[in-house]
Structure formats: structure tokens, C-alpha cells
Design an enzyme around this catalytic site. Structure first.
Site, PDB file in Angstrom:
ATOM      1  N   LYS A  43      46.664  52.913  50.992  1.00  0.00           N
ATOM      2  CA  LYS A  43      47.598  54.133  50.520  1.00  0.00           C
ATOM      3  C   LYS A  43      48.275  54.637  51.641  1.00  0.00           C
ATOM      4  O   LYS A  43      49.614  54.645  51.532  1.00  0.00           O
ATOM      5  CB  LYS A  43      46.549  55.137  49.959  1.00  0.00           C
ATOM      6  CG  LYS A  43      47.228  56.569  49.719  1.00  0.00           C
ATOM      7  CD  LYS A  43      46.456  57.482  49.288  1.00  0.00           C
ATOM      8  CE  LYS A  43      45.623  58.338  50.381  1.00  0.00           C
ATOM      9  NZ  LYS A  43      46.333  59.482  51.115  1.00  0.00           N
ATOM     10  N   ASN A  44      47.626  54.832  52.737  1.00  0.00           N
ATOM     11  CA  ASN A  44      48.511  55.517  53.798  1.00  0.00           C
ATOM     12  C   ASN A  44      49.532  54.627  54.661  1.00  0.00           C
ATOM     13  O   ASN A  44      49.950  55.263  55.797  1.00  0.00           O
ATOM     14  CB  ASN A  44      47.200  56.285  54.640  1.00  0.00           C
ATOM     15  CG  ASN A  44      46.885  57.471  54.232  1.00  0.00           C
ATOM     16  OD1 ASN A  44      47.350  57.951  53.197  1.00  0.00           O
ATOM     17  ND2 ASN A  44      45.562  57.993  54.481  1.00  0.00           N
ATOM     18  N   CYS A 138      45.523  67.158  49.996  1.00  0.00           N
ATOM     19  CA  CYS A 138      44.306  67.669  49.868  1.00  0.00           C
ATOM     20  C   CYS A 138      44.081  68.710  50.641  1.00  0.00           C
ATOM     21  O   CYS A 138      44.588  69.056  51.723  1.00  0.00           O
ATOM     22  CB  CYS A 138      43.206  66.441  50.369  1.00  0.00           C
ATOM     23  SG  CYS A 138      43.272  64.991  49.573  1.00  0.00           S
ATOM     24  N   ARG A 143      46.538  72.434  57.885  1.00  0.00           N
ATOM     25  CA  ARG A 143      47.517  71.185  57.796  1.00  0.00           C
ATOM     26  C   ARG A 143      49.029  71.633  58.543  1.00  0.00           C
ATOM     27  O   ARG A 143      49.987  71.712  57.445  1.00  0.00           O
ATOM     28  CB  ARG A 143      47.547  70.379  56.705  1.00  0.00           C
ATOM     29  CG  ARG A 143      46.139  69.825  56.457  1.00  0.00           C
ATOM     30  CD  ARG A 143      46.203  68.804  55.399  1.00  0.00           C
ATOM     31  NE  ARG A 143      46.488  67.619  55.840  1.00  0.00           N
ATOM     32  CZ  ARG A 143      46.435  66.522  54.999  1.00  0.00           C
ATOM     33  NH1 ARG A 143      46.052  66.659  53.423  1.00  0.00           N
ATOM     34  NH2 ARG A 143      46.651  65.347  55.261  1.00  0.00           N
TER      35      ARG A 143
HETATM   36  N1  EPU Z   1      48.323  68.860  62.773  1.00  0.00           N
HETATM   37  C1  EPU Z   1      48.903  69.857  63.405  1.00  0.00           C
HETATM   38  N2  EPU Z   1      50.132  70.117  63.403  1.00  0.00           N
HETATM   39  C2  EPU Z   1      50.913  69.186  62.769  1.00  0.00           C
HETATM   40  C3  EPU Z   1      50.217  67.911  62.479  1.00  0.00           C
HETATM   41  C4  EPU Z   1      49.135  67.599  62.314  1.00  0.00           C
HETATM   42  O1  EPU Z   1      48.204  70.953  64.046  1.00  0.00           O
HETATM   43  O2  EPU Z   1      52.316  69.218  62.893  1.00  0.00           O
HETATM   44  C5  EPU Z   1      46.780  68.526  63.249  1.00  0.00           C
HETATM   45  C6  EPU Z   1      46.233  68.588  61.857  1.00  0.00           C
HETATM   46  O3  EPU Z   1      46.032  69.858  61.354  1.00  0.00           O
HETATM   47  C7  EPU Z   1      44.914  67.907  62.122  1.00  0.00           C
HETATM   48  C8  EPU Z   1      45.355  67.139  63.272  1.00  0.00           C
HETATM   49  O4  EPU Z   1      46.468  67.383  63.426  1.00  0.00           O
HETATM   50  O5  EPU Z   1      43.785  68.871  62.549  1.00  0.00           O
HETATM   51  C9  EPU Z   1      45.376  65.457  62.728  1.00  0.00           C
HETATM   52  O6  EPU Z   1      46.119  65.527  61.446  1.00  0.00           O
HETATM   53  P1  EPU Z   1      47.167  64.157  61.259  1.00  0.00           P
HETATM   54  O7  EPU Z   1      48.545  64.758  61.352  1.00  0.00           O
HETATM   55  O8  EPU Z   1      46.948  63.041  62.096  1.00  0.00           O
HETATM   56  O9  EPU Z   1      46.932  63.910  59.697  1.00  0.00           O
HETATM   57  P2  EPU Z   1      47.894  63.733  58.664  1.00  0.00           P
HETATM   58  O10 EPU Z   1      48.942  62.773  59.241  1.00  0.00           O
HETATM   59  O11 EPU Z   1      48.451  64.825  57.903  1.00  0.00           O
HETATM   60  C10 EPU Z   1      46.826  61.227  57.949  1.00  0.00           C
HETATM   61  C11 EPU Z   1      46.504  60.891  56.617  1.00  0.00           C
HETATM   62  C12 EPU Z   1      44.841  61.339  56.310  1.00  0.00           C
HETATM   63  C13 EPU Z   1      44.030  61.391  57.277  1.00  0.00           C
HETATM   64  C14 EPU Z   1      44.628  61.603  58.525  1.00  0.00           C
HETATM   65  C15 EPU Z   1      43.748  61.344  59.961  1.00  0.00           C
HETATM   66  C16 EPU Z   1      48.529  60.262  55.250  1.00  0.00           C
HETATM   67  C17 EPU Z   1      49.640  60.810  54.411  1.00  0.00           C
HETATM   68  N3  EPU Z   1      47.357  61.279  55.553  1.00  0.00           N
HETATM   69  O12 EPU Z   1      46.966  62.793  57.869  1.00  0.00           O
HETATM   70  O13 EPU Z   1      44.593  61.090  54.983  1.00  0.00           O
HETATM   71  O14 EPU Z   1      42.925  61.964  57.120  1.00  0.00           O
HETATM   72  O15 EPU Z   1      45.783  61.099  58.992  1.00  0.00           O
HETATM   73  O16 EPU Z   1      43.500  60.107  60.023  1.00  0.00           O
HETATM   74  O17 EPU Z   1      48.739  59.323  56.027  1.00  0.00           O
HETATM   75  C18 EPU Z   1      43.619  60.845  53.117  1.00  0.00           C
HETATM   76  O18 EPU Z   1      44.093  59.711  52.805  1.00  0.00           O
HETATM   77  O19 EPU Z   1      42.610  61.232  52.206  1.00  0.00           O
HETATM   78  C19 EPU Z   1      44.075  61.654  53.944  1.00  0.00           C
HETATM   79  C20 EPU Z   1      43.571  62.883  53.909  1.00  0.00           C
END
Ligand code: EPU
Length: 443
Positions: A43-44, A138, A143
Site C-alpha cells: 500500500k505505502n 488513521c 500528524r
Molecule cells: N511528523 C511531524 N511533522 C511532519 C511529518 C511527520 O512531526 O511534517 C511526525 C509524525 O507525527 C510522526 C513522525 O513524524 O510522529 C513520523 O511520521 P512519518 O511522517 O514518517 O509518517 P507518515 O509518513 O505520515 C508513513 C506511513 C504510515 C507509517 C509511518 C511510519 C504512508 C501513507 N503512511 O506515515 O503508515 O506508520 O510512515 O512508518 O506511507 C499505515 O499504513 O497504517 C500507516 C499509518
């Protein structure tokens, strides 16, 4: 005529399974599952590859795309702005940027999944502007998107926020390559800046970049199309900006390590002989090691991981989530279910998201012995006998954890809000029935 919000929504959102629930007749602790689970595309990775189609001048073809709700949402979002997404057959999609492309992402669809934000990179880089609402997804924590805002400002974008929508405009119509040192590793921010850098002028350097395998898959797709990207798999990624990319051959999405890991945990709890095929065991290395050390019999061969049952009593362990190659936060909830069946006490420390342990209360209501320490930490004591319960799937990964808990529990469980599970798991009940799970979907 003024359109009602409902009619705008129905024009762009394809049919969903929002009212489904699962009814599962649990095994009551027996090891009875056997057979094969074939893992789908990640998915990701697939969602980001679809967004990257905006960087190409010709049609791109993606294979091994999972048949899940989030892919439907991304297709809806792209179709609504003029990127034509056509499903050719199961798992195979064509994507082509149409002659007229809008840069304004629909609120209703974008707010349904976090990955909508990755479209900001390619749209801003190609068309010089993009507007979108705060992305949804989610409910696992706050976030924020500050890392995106900081990075795009450094690349020369003007950023305005009004009435819950962001408007990014590239000064002079083009982004400028720069060094973006992320204060924290972020998967989607790494991917978004990497895509933006492909069409920016000069070199974009991403420091403290994420290392997840899905990022490597996206980079491979971009490089095959002509992009100049180095440093993938390290924390410093360099992108040398150029022109639009050209797709020469179909791209096959890598296997979903979180789907594979989830079924592996289920098999470790209830399998007598379960094969997880079409996966990449390298991406599951730490999970396999933890399960083996706990006492689960696992054999790895090629793209197959076979669970042969437990070897003696399962032992407890402490778990701490971490960016790749650490233990994935997306497997934390299923692994907590595993810990409810192990001997001893295991601490679970969720380091990435502050709202990702909320499901523990529901597990406790099934009979698990769980003590909440704070928003990031719980203690799981085991083994406990779980009993069937009516549950509400709170998010994608916790939803699947409830499915696993229901399968090992005694009696009937009903899991509502299956939409949350369908967002990320391809044909869940079909795959589960194939290994002997008594599961029904009621609409
Ligand atoms: N964060 C910030 N500011 C930002 C962006 C992120 O503070 O501008 C923080 C987040 O709040 C979190 C940390 O950085 O505490 C890491 O988050 P990250 O940005 O890596 O997460 P994401 O990119 O939003 C992706 C996956 C998630 C997965 C996480 C961590 C996608 C669409 N989503 O999220 O997948 O848990 O990386 O590996 O790629 C899932 O598939 O169920 C899912 C939630």
C-alpha cells in the site's frame, strides 16, 4: 444549479464498503491454521507510485497494485484533477496526466487518507502550484505537516493557509533545489521532496531521510523514468533536477511487508503449517528474529516464510518501534496481540505516534492483561485466554490486530468498521478463509 456536497462527493468517490462488519468464530487457542497466504503489493509504495505518475510525460503502468480502499481513494483523487487512472485488470493500472490538469485537491477525498499529501510534491514541481486540505488518515496521533511546509519554503514556495486549506506557489513557477535537513525522519516527507526534486532546478539534498523499502521502490521507478537520484537507502538522498520523466516499461510494486508481517504474527499464534508467499523476507528480518527468539518455528526460503508452529512455550520480550530497519510501528498492534499469548511480561514502547496504543483497552476487554503506563507505553502480561467480543476497528493496523485477537479467542467476535481494515489489506476474509479461519463479512 449549486451542487450539494453530497453530489460532489458521489461524483468522485467510488463505492466503499463502509457498513461492513466481520463475524469471526475464534479457535479458542488451538493451532489449526494451514495453507498459503499470497502477499499483495505494498500500500505505502503503490500510493506514492500513483502520485509520481504526475512527473511523467507519458502513460505509466503499475503492476501488483493491491486491491484496497486507499488505492480507490488515490484513483478518485487523481481522476478528479485530470490524471486518468484506468484499471486494466486485477492489480494492473495505467495512469496518464490528461491535457487539462487541476492543481486543487478535493477536500472530501484528501481528508480520507494521509498519502494524499504526497501529491503536493509532484503537482507543485510540475505546475508551479498546488492547494489541498490538511491530509486525513488513521487517527493515531496529531500528524502535523510542518516538515513539508519548512521544506517547500526552502525550495522557494510561497505558502498560504486559509479556511483549512494550504496553497503552495513556486516562485517563478519552478522549485529550486536546496538542502532540506529534516528535524525528524518522515516517510511521506522524504517521498514528497524526492518527487519535487525531480523537476526542481539544481540539486535537492534530503538529509535525515527515511530508509523504508517503499522509498527505494519509488526511487527505482523515478530513476527508470530518467531521474537522477543517489543515496537511496542512506539518510542523505541527492536528486539532480531535470525534465519530465519517460516510462519505458511497467513497474511492479514491491510486496507489502506489513501485510506479510501481520499474517506471519497470526500464523505464529495459530498456525500449524502456514506459508506466507510472494513476500520479501529481507524486509521482515527483525520480526522473524523476534518471533524465532520467542519460540516460533520459522523457515525462510526464497520469497516464502513458513511458520511450522511453536517450539515449546512462547517467551515474552520488550518491543520498541523505530524507523526502518527498526521494528515498524505498523506492526506494533498485531505484535501486542502476540505478547498476550507469551509467558512473562513484555513492555511495548510506541515511539513514532502518540495515539497508537488506544486499542489496548479493547484487547483488555477480551481478557488480555495490559497495563497502560502513558500514551506511548503499555505492559502486557501473558499468557491470557482471550474471549470473543464486539469491537470497533479504530484504525487500519489496530483493526487487523483485532482480527488476529478474534481468531485466537474463544467464541464469536464481531468487528465493526471494517472499512478501516479494507483501507490497507487486500481481500482479507478471502485470504483468511483460505488458511481455515471461520470469518464472514456482513454488510
Ligand atoms: N511528523 C511531524 N511533522 C511532519 C511529518 C511527520 O512531526 O511534517 C511526525 C509524525 O507525527 C510522526 C513522525 O513524524 O510522529 C513520523 O511520521 P512519518 O511522517 O514518517 O509518517 P507518515 O509518513 O505520515 C508513513 C506511513 C504510515 C507509517 C509511518 C511510519 C504512508 C501513507 N503512511 O506515515 O503508515 O506508520 O510512515 O512508518 O506511507 C499505515 O499504513 O497504517 C500507516 C499509518
Amino acid at each position: 444549479m449549486k451542487r450539494s456536497p453530497r453530489s460532489i462527493r458521489s461524483r468522485h468517490i467510488s463505492r466503499t464498503n463502509e457498513n461492513s462488519r466481520f463475524v469471526i468464530n475464534g479457535l479458542g487457542g488451538k493451532r489449526a491454521l494451514s495453507g498459503e497466504v499470497i502477499i499483495g503489493g505494498a500500500k505505502n509504495a503503490a500510493l506514492k507510485l500513483m502520485a509520481a505518475s504526475v512527473l511523467f510525460k507519458n502513460k505509466v503502468i503499475l503492476e501488483n497494485v493491491p486491491e484496497i480502499e486507499d488505492i480507490k481513494r488515490m484513483s478518485d483523487l487523481l481522476n478528479a484533477i485530470g490524471v486518468v487512472v484506468s484499471k486494466k485488470k486485477t492489480g494492473v493500472y495505467d495512469l496518464r496526466v490528461g491535457r487539462r490538469c487541476s492543481t486543487s485537491l478535493l477536500d472530501d477525498i484528501s481528508k480520507r487518507f494521509r498519502a494524499s499529501i504526497v501529491l503536493s510534491g509532484p503537482l507543485l514541481a510540475r505546475f508551479g502550484k498546488v492547494s489541498f486540505p490538511h491530509p486525513g488518515g488513521c487517527l493515531i496521533g496529531e500528524r502535523p505537516i510542518d516538515i513539508f511546509l519548512d521544506g517547500f519554503r526552502k525550495m522557494g514556495a510561497q505558502i498560504k493557509e486559509s479556511k483549512g486549506r494550504y496553497l503552495f506557489t513556486a516562485t517563478g513557477g519552478t522549485l529550486t533545489g536546496t538542502t532540506i535537513h529534516m528535524r525528524q525522519q518522515s516517510v511521506t516527507a522524504t517521498e514528497t521532496f524526492m518527487m519535487a526534486g525531480v523537476l526542481a532546478s539544481g540539486e535537492t539534498v534530503i538529509k535525515n531521510a527515511s530508509l523504508e523499502p517503499e522509498i527505494e521502490d519509488l526511487a527505482k521507478f523515478l530513476i527508470d523514468g530518467g531521474a537522477s537520484i543517489t543515496g537511496i537507502g542512506t539518510t542523505t538522498i541527492r536528486i539532480c533536477g531535470g525534465g519530465l520523466l519517460t516510462a519505458l516499461s511497467p513497474h511492479r510494486v514491491l510486496p507489502d511487508r506489513i501485510e506479510a508481517g501481520s499474517y506471519l504474527i497470526l500464523a505464529a499464534l495459530a498456525g500449524k503449517d502456514v506459508k506466507i508467499t510472494n513476500c520479501n523476507p529481507w524486509h521482515l528480518e527483525l520480526l522473524i528474529e523476534l518471533l524465532r527468539d520467542s519460540g516460533v518455528g520459522i523457515v525462510v526460503s526464497g520469497d516464502t516464510v513458513t511458520v511450522t508452529g511453536e517450539q515449546g512455550t512462547l517467551k515474552s520480550f520488550d518491543l520498541k518501534t523505530h524507523e526502518y530497519p527498526g521494528f515498524p510501528t505498523d506492526l506494533q498492534a498485531p505484535m501486542t496481540v502476540f505478547l498476550t499469548q507469551t509467558e512473562g511480561e513484555g513492555k511495548v514502547f510506541e515511539t513514532i505516534f502518540e495515539g497508537r496504543l488506544g486499542y489496548a483497552e479493547a484487547l483488555a476487554s477480551m481478557g488480555a492483561d495490559i497495563i497502560a503506563m502513558d500514551a506511548h507505553r503499555i505492559i502486557v502480561k501473558g499468557p491470557s485466554s482471550l474471549h470473543g467480543k464486539t469491537l470497533e476497528s479504530p484504525d487500519l493496523r489496530a483493526g487487523l490486530a483485532f482480527v488476529i485477537a478474534a481468531i485466537i479467542a474463544k467464541g464469536i467476535s464481531i468487528i465493526h468498521n471494517v472499512y478501516n481494515i479494507d483501507r490497507g489489506y487486500d481481500h482479507v476474509e478471502k485470504k483468511l478463509r483460505a488458511i481455515g479461519v471461520d470469518i464472514k463479512r456482513l454488510r
